[in-house]
Design a protein around this motif. Sequence first.
Motif, mmCIF file in Angstrom:
data_model
loop_
_atom_site.group_PDB
_atom_site.id
_atom_site.type_symbol
_atom_site.label_atom_id
_atom_site.label_comp_id
_atom_site.label_asym_id
_atom_site.label_seq_id
_atom_site.Cartn_x
_atom_site.Cartn_y
_atom_site.Cartn_z
ATOM 1 N N ILE B 352 0.871 -1.191 0.000
ATOM 2 C CA ILE B 352 0.000 0.000 0.000
ATOM 3 C C ILE B 352 0.894 1.221 0.000
ATOM 4 N N CYS B 353 0.607 2.198 -0.798
ATOM 5 C CA CYS B 353 1.488 3.363 -0.939
ATOM 6 C C CYS B 353 1.251 4.369 0.174
ATOM 7 N N ILE B 354 2.172 5.335 0.300
ATOM 8 C CA ILE B 354 2.019 6.389 1.312
ATOM 9 C C ILE B 354 0.729 7.159 1.078
ATOM 10 N N CYS B 355 0.362 7.320 -0.212
ATOM 11 C CA CYS B 355 -0.839 8.084 -0.541
ATOM 12 C C CYS B 355 -2.112 7.257 -0.360
ATOM 13 N N GLY B 356 -1.964 5.959 -0.057
ATOM 14 C CA GLY B 356 -3.151 5.142 0.186
ATOM 15 C C GLY B 356 -3.510 4.248 -0.994
ATOM 16 N N GLU B 357 -2.885 4.462 -2.168
ATOM 17 C CA GLU B 357 -3.213 3.612 -3.310
ATOM 18 C C GLU B 357 -2.661 2.200 -3.101
ATOM 19 N N PRO B 358 -3.413 1.207 -3.605
ATOM 20 C CA PRO B 358 -2.923 -0.165 -3.420
ATOM 21 C C PRO B 358 -1.713 -0.468 -4.296
HETATM 22 ZN ZN LIG Z 1 1.464 6.750 -3.994
#
Ligand SMILES: [Zn+2]
Lengths: 152, 709
Positions: B352-358
Amino acid sequence: MADRYFNPFQAIDIHVPVEFHDSVSRYSQTGGNAVIDQSPFPRMVDFWFLAVCVAARLDLDPEDISRYATKKIIDGAIFGSDPWRVHTLMLIAIGKTGDVEIVSEPRKMMALVSGLAVAGLPKVIEMLKEGDAEPIWNLSDAIDSLLRKRAA
Amino acid sequence: MKLLCAEFQNFRLLRDLELRFSVDPHKKLTVIRAANESGKTTILHALQWALYGDAALPGKGDGFRLHPIDWSAPDGKRVPITAMVEFELTTYRQIGGELREARRRYRIVRAAFEEVDATARRTASTMRLFALNDSGASPIESPEAFVNDELPPELREVFFTDGDRALSFIEADVAQSTKRERVQRAIRSLLGLGVIEQAMKHVQKAAADVNRKAKQVGANAELRNIASRLEEIDKESGKFEAALADAKQQFAAFDEKVEETDRKISAALQKGDKEKLRKDLEHAKREIKQLDDQLAAANKEHSALFRNREVATELLAPVLRRAYDKLEELHDQGKIPNTTIPVLQNRLTAEICICGEPLVPGEPDCDERRAHIQKLIDDSLRADEIQEIITDLYYGAKPLPTDGNSWLDEYKKIVERRDGLKALRDDGGRKFRALEIELDALPDTDVQGLREARRQYKEQRDRHLSKSSSIETQLLSLRREREGLNVEFERLLREQKKGARILAELEVTQDVSRVLQSAYDRITKEELRKVSDLMNRIFLEMIGADPEQGAIIRRAEISAEFDIKVHGPNDRTLNPDRDLNGASRRALTLAFILALTKVSEVEAPNVIDTPLGMTSGYVKRSLLRTAIRESAQLILFLTHDEIAGCEEIIDDAAGAICTLTNPTHYPKMLLNDPGSAERKVLRCSCTHRNDCPQCQRRTDSDIRPEMAS
Ligand SMILES: [Zn+2]
Ligand SMILES: [Zn+2]
């Protein structure tokens, strides 16, 4: 981060001028002294590190350690367990030289902080001795008042 | 008799001691200053042993060790023990119608050897008496008789008294008959009534002779029978009387033992329970151990203040801030990547990315995003060495610059903690030492054992009491039988030819006996009155200043039954134990002893141990002043406490003063190391007003630190 953390001082020994070695040993518990009030420092390296900090705090000029006959107290591998000490020493080196690039030259940094230690050692020894109480109290009170002088 | 000096060798604590006594008629007092357990009782024993031998020792010396208890074998296996006393006698002689006073000096030396082993067997002591004169010392024959004349042994208790023991003349916990007997014995022997007693025995023997004559007088069988029977009765009575005297003596002895055991029990109970003290001591020890552990931990924490991060970062705050600003600058210029490899790697692992995207592998869009992140990682890895170190430093050192004060806060806490623990530890230590002192001061008494001993003594005492009353009954019936037979005997005698002469002889012995008896009674009564009156006068004078006692005490007397009695208002009889305070009880016994000595007109010393115990203030001073005035020679053993408040009286009256010290009292009670732990009484010539390194004592506050509670 631990696996990637690296200690640039890994292969460098820490030395103090011969003339201070006895004092460093005497006030440290690893020097074989059991009475904490008489020997406040857990390890010799803690004494050395405090000398560096005090010299930096007092803005003393580093001495040129190469002009002294020295004796090893421990090797730099000791910092492997304390990353914050490594970072602190590096920041001191940057602060003293104003040069960020110094971080790539461990020996130069060590020579600089060791020079600060040489300048700081007599101050710390004085702190230990000056006062009516046992060394631990004399030192504590000296650090206490040093910290309260915010202006430095 | 006045005592001049005494010397003792190897007599218990007195390994080598010399004492001088004042004989100056204007300075009648000798003061021997000594704390408890500094040989006072031992000196009393030693003086009496010198004069009277083993009979004057506790238990008549049976099983009573004399040599020093810490005698070391290399000094010899037979210990020579000696006691020497020099004294002065004043005699008056009529020379040419003039009364001349003559003073003579004598020296008594008593010696014995004792084996150093468990039995402590002792040779019979030998005593020698010398008359001292300018040319030297000439020995005197039969020294025992000489001493017995000058200081009758029955009066030992009067001349040598222990203030506490002397109370036994009046104390309620001794049987009435015991007290009575003590007083009676003291008075009779002082007044020389022994001579009359001897004469009465003589007359009795003469009467028996008359009886025997009557038996031979004639053929009257009845008369012979009665005479024989009378003879038998007299013999039997003699035996019974001896048995009665013995039973009474035994009763008194056991009664005294019961009383002594009671004193020991109550002393032991008063001082406290040894078991409880031991437990308290253990508890205190555990507390100290815990505090020591906590103190050690606090010390370690204190020490850790010099290796922790705060001491460095807070000392270095300005330096670190400056250096870190440089790194921030680089970061702002984009020279330090915002991300670091570990952070990106973590994202990939966490999917999961820092921005919340999977970032799930295989999912739509996600693989693309994962590839982008992987590229960032690869770029970073490719960055040059300096870049890498600086990046690492930038993120790693971020928390180091600080404005905090946590070192000062922590130091403050440690100071408080250490100070608090230290105070507790000091308290604990004091408490421990106080308990130790208290425990050491306790006699090694086994209260249980004492109670058992008391029970046995009491049983013995009561057995002798019932024995004496049964003997008394038998004596009474013998006496009645004798009276009856006597009437018949005299009647039959009168009928005989030679009877009249024998009868006349018999009457003469009876008359003499009556005369002697009445003289005996009269002297006893008259002298008793004198002693009683003088005792009363001295007693009232001693306590006169005590308003508390003054209100309830009117007079003291010795009754015809030899009881010492105290009367209050309306002639009510007071109970010395209940109605008199400690000072008055002491005054009463001292008054009795002084009165007795004075009425006897025997010039004799009064050697008294602890005469002023339990007294204070004006009464104490008046007691001392009166005693000095009424005694011919007063030798007092006084503790520092007893001396307090009487210094001026002693200044005036004392002709000799010294101080005794027991070196084993160091370091608990003595200030300076005497350099020897040998049990041995040391003398110095310090007076009641000064001290020297040898006798200097700790003050109360030194030896009994306040108990922390
Ligand atoms: Zn991201
Ligand atoms: Zn002295």
